[in-house]
Design a protein around this motif. Sequence first.
Motif, PDB file in Angstrom:
ATOM      1  N   VAL A  96       0.860  -1.189   0.000  1.00 56.43           N
ATOM      2  CA  VAL A  96       0.000   0.000   0.000  1.00 56.43           C
ATOM      3  C   VAL A  96       0.891   1.231   0.000  1.00 56.43           C
ATOM      4  CG1 VAL A  96      -1.782   1.265   1.264  1.00 56.43           C
ATOM      5  CG2 VAL A  96      -1.764  -1.256   1.299  1.00 56.43           C
ATOM      6  N   THR A  97       0.758   2.075  -1.021  1.00 57.69           N
ATOM      7  CA  THR A  97       1.535   3.315  -1.089  1.00 57.69           C
ATOM      8  C   THR A  97       0.670   4.448  -1.630  1.00 57.69           C
ATOM      9  OG1 THR A  97       2.346   2.876  -3.348  1.00 57.69           O
ATOM     10  CG2 THR A  97       3.697   2.074  -1.515  1.00 57.69           C
ATOM     11  N   ALA A  98       1.237   5.643  -1.619  1.00 62.50           N
ATOM     12  CA  ALA A  98       0.607   6.877  -2.104  1.00 62.50           C
ATOM     13  C   ALA A  98      -0.506   7.349  -1.175  1.00 62.50           C
ATOM     14  CB  ALA A  98       0.098   6.749  -3.533  1.00 62.50           C
ATOM     15  N   GLY A  99      -1.349   6.463  -0.719  1.00 58.16           N
ATOM     16  CA  GLY A  99      -2.389   6.836   0.229  1.00 58.16           C
ATOM     17  C   GLY A  99      -1.895   6.902   1.657  1.00 58.16           C
ATOM     18  N   THR A 100      -0.657   6.447   1.865  1.00 60.12           N
ATOM     19  CA  THR A 100      -0.065   6.434   3.200  1.00 60.12           C
ATOM     20  C   THR A 100       1.240   7.241   3.184  1.00 60.12           C
ATOM     21  OG1 THR A 100       0.936   4.296   2.616  1.00 60.12           O
ATOM     22  CG2 THR A 100      -1.079   4.248   3.938  1.00 60.12           C
ATOM     23  N   ILE A 130      -6.519  -3.928   6.194  1.00 64.39           N
ATOM     24  CA  ILE A 130      -6.447  -2.495   5.893  1.00 64.39           C
ATOM     25  C   ILE A 130      -6.868  -1.677   7.110  1.00 64.39           C
ATOM     26  CG2 ILE A 130      -7.268  -0.669   4.359  1.00 64.39           C
ATOM     27  CD1 ILE A 130      -5.509  -2.843   3.037  1.00 64.39           C
ATOM     28  N   ASP A 131      -7.853  -2.160   7.837  1.00 62.12           N
ATOM     29  CA  ASP A 131      -8.361  -1.423   9.003  1.00 62.12           C
ATOM     30  C   ASP A 131      -7.308  -1.233  10.083  1.00 62.12           C
ATOM     31  OD1 ASP A 131     -10.910  -0.991   8.011  1.00 62.12           O
ATOM     32  OD2 ASP A 131     -11.715  -2.861   8.828  1.00 62.12           O
ATOM     33  N   VAL A 132      -6.363  -2.160  10.197  1.00 61.11           N
ATOM     34  CA  VAL A 132      -5.377  -2.059  11.270  1.00 61.11           C
ATOM     35  C   VAL A 132      -4.228  -1.114  10.939  1.00 61.11           C
ATOM     36  CG1 VAL A 132      -5.929  -4.356  12.137  1.00 61.11           C
ATOM     37  CG2 VAL A 132      -4.073  -4.088  10.477  1.00 61.11           C
ATOM     38  N   ILE A 133      -4.191  -0.570   9.725  1.00 61.64           N
ATOM     39  CA  ILE A 133      -3.184   0.453   9.419  1.00 61.64           C
ATOM     40  C   ILE A 133      -3.470   1.661  10.322  1.00 61.64           C
ATOM     41  CG2 ILE A 133      -2.284   2.041   7.661  1.00 61.64           C
ATOM     42  CD1 ILE A 133      -3.016  -0.053   5.556  1.00 61.64           C
ATOM     43  N   PRO A 134      -2.496   2.132  11.074  1.00 59.04           N
ATOM     44  CA  PRO A 134      -2.741   3.241  12.016  1.00 59.04           C
ATOM     45  C   PRO A 134      -3.316   4.472  11.331  1.00 59.04           C
ATOM     46  CG  PRO A 134      -0.600   2.243  12.432  1.00 59.04           C
ATOM     47  CD  PRO A 134      -1.105   1.638  11.149  1.00 59.04           C
ATOM     48  N   ALA A 135      -4.196   5.163  12.021  1.00 55.92           N
ATOM     49  CA  ALA A 135      -4.881   6.332  11.452  1.00 55.92           C
ATOM     50  C   ALA A 135      -3.897   7.414  11.032  1.00 55.92           C
ATOM     51  CB  ALA A 135      -5.885   6.881  12.463  1.00 55.92           C
ATOM     52  N   ASP A 136      -2.803   7.570  11.790  1.00 53.86           N
ATOM     53  CA  ASP A 136      -1.870   8.653  11.481  1.00 53.86           C
ATOM     54  C   ASP A 136      -0.943   8.333  10.312  1.00 53.86           C
ATOM     55  OD1 ASP A 136      -0.310   6.752  12.694  1.00 53.86           O
ATOM     56  OD2 ASP A 136       0.578   8.097  14.185  1.00 53.86           O
ATOM     57  N   ARG A 150      -8.395   5.641   2.431  1.00 54.65           N
ATOM     58  CA  ARG A 150      -8.686   4.354   3.054  1.00 54.65           C
ATOM     59  C   ARG A 150      -9.801   3.639   2.295  1.00 54.65           C
ATOM     60  NH1 ARG A 150     -10.270   6.112   7.458  1.00 54.65           N
ATOM     61  NH2 ARG A 150      -8.333   6.084   8.661  1.00 54.65           N
ATOM     62  N   HIS A 151     -10.832   4.391   1.918  1.00 53.70           N
ATOM     63  CA  HIS A 151     -11.949   3.803   1.157  1.00 53.70           C
ATOM     64  C   HIS A 151     -11.460   3.239  -0.175  1.00 53.70           C
ATOM     65  CE1 HIS A 151     -15.857   3.345  -0.792  1.00 53.70           C
ATOM     66  NE2 HIS A 151     -15.373   4.070  -1.798  1.00 53.70           N
ATOM     67  N   HIS A 179     -11.412  -0.715  -1.436  1.00 54.33           N
ATOM     68  CA  HIS A 179     -12.108  -1.092  -2.677  1.00 54.33           C
ATOM     69  C   HIS A 179     -11.166  -1.800  -3.647  1.00 54.33           C
ATOM     70  CE1 HIS A 179     -14.726  -0.774  -6.190  1.00 54.33           C
ATOM     71  NE2 HIS A 179     -13.694  -0.260  -6.845  1.00 54.33           N
ATOM     72  N   PHE A 180      -9.984  -1.219  -3.863  1.00 56.54           N
ATOM     73  CA  PHE A 180      -9.077  -1.779  -4.866  1.00 56.54           C
ATOM     74  C   PHE A 180      -8.369  -3.035  -4.386  1.00 56.54           C
ATOM     75  CE2 PHE A 180      -9.023   2.694  -6.644  1.00 56.54           C
ATOM     76  CZ  PHE A 180      -9.738   2.357  -7.774  1.00 56.54           C
ATOM     77  N   THR A 181      -8.113  -3.161  -3.090  1.00 58.53           N
ATOM     78  CA  THR A 181      -7.501  -4.394  -2.613  1.00 58.53           C
ATOM     79  C   THR A 181      -8.444  -5.584  -2.801  1.00 58.53           C
ATOM     80  OG1 THR A 181      -8.185  -3.858  -0.339  1.00 58.53           O
ATOM     81  CG2 THR A 181      -5.919  -3.351  -0.963  1.00 58.53           C
ATOM     82  N   GLU A 182      -9.734  -5.344  -2.689  1.00 57.99           N
ATOM     83  CA  GLU A 182     -10.684  -6.426  -2.952  1.00 57.99           C
ATOM     84  C   GLU A 182     -10.637  -6.815  -4.428  1.00 57.99           C
ATOM     85  OE1 GLU A 182     -13.688  -9.329  -2.785  1.00 57.99           O
ATOM     86  OE2 GLU A 182     -12.163  -8.572  -1.409  1.00 57.99           O
TER      87      GLU A 182
END
Length: 275
Positions: A210-214, A235-241, A255-256, A260-263
Amino acid sequence: MDLNTITEVVRRPPDRPGPDWQEGDAWLAGGTFLFSTEQPDLRRLIDLTSLGWDPLVPGDAGLEIGATCTVRDLYAFEPPRDWTAGPLLATACEAFLSSFKVWNAATVGGNICLSLPAGPMITLTVALEAGYELWAPDGSTRVVDALDFVTGNNRNILGPGELLRRIRIPASALRKRTVHRRFTLTRLGRSTVFLVGTQTPGTDDLLLTVTAGTTRPVRIAFDSVPDARTLQHGIDVIPADVWFADPNGTPDHRRHLTKHFTEEIRRELVAGGPA
């Protein structure tokens, strides 16, 4: 842009540059970032391009990329047929928000060391499990996992005067199946999210990058492709910060999109989609 604080440019540094590193120095490769904005703290530029590092060295062990390899040269490279992940090299080059003029000068190492969330060379090398060889001014060398290099937006683990010498992508990663998804607000815009799933031949494992969004790259590994619920939890366990915010997307939006794309990536791997 003219850098009016620069008083010296070292055109021919020693083969192992660094011992005379001083505050106010900067390594110069493509210069596409250095010359794009004011650099008031810099006094001297040390040109690495004169050292003649090999841009691309394929071999049985994988692919070695010199830090001064240009985006143009990487894009033009034709990987061996058994490197199933080879097309991802060109895909990452195409993710640059830049013109062909920038491609001719911008370097793989420069994009990595700039360490921006949307850096496509970061996406590429983390997804393909690369190692980075770093040279310190005292002559020492260390090798770090690409995943551990970027620590945040425009931040990395480089110490003062330390430089990225080469990137090594193992053949085992280059022989994996890959599925990617990338989202931009405009057709040629900066990546809002850039996701890559890889799978080892003969297995049903999944390595999700996962990149660019983080603000820093995130890798999530599964011994076998998980069901949709388990993947979403990953994906949910990726820290909010860690989620990034800029004009291209809010953390919630990113995050949304990631979920979506990981699915989609999961389903494509299960169905035996593109390599």
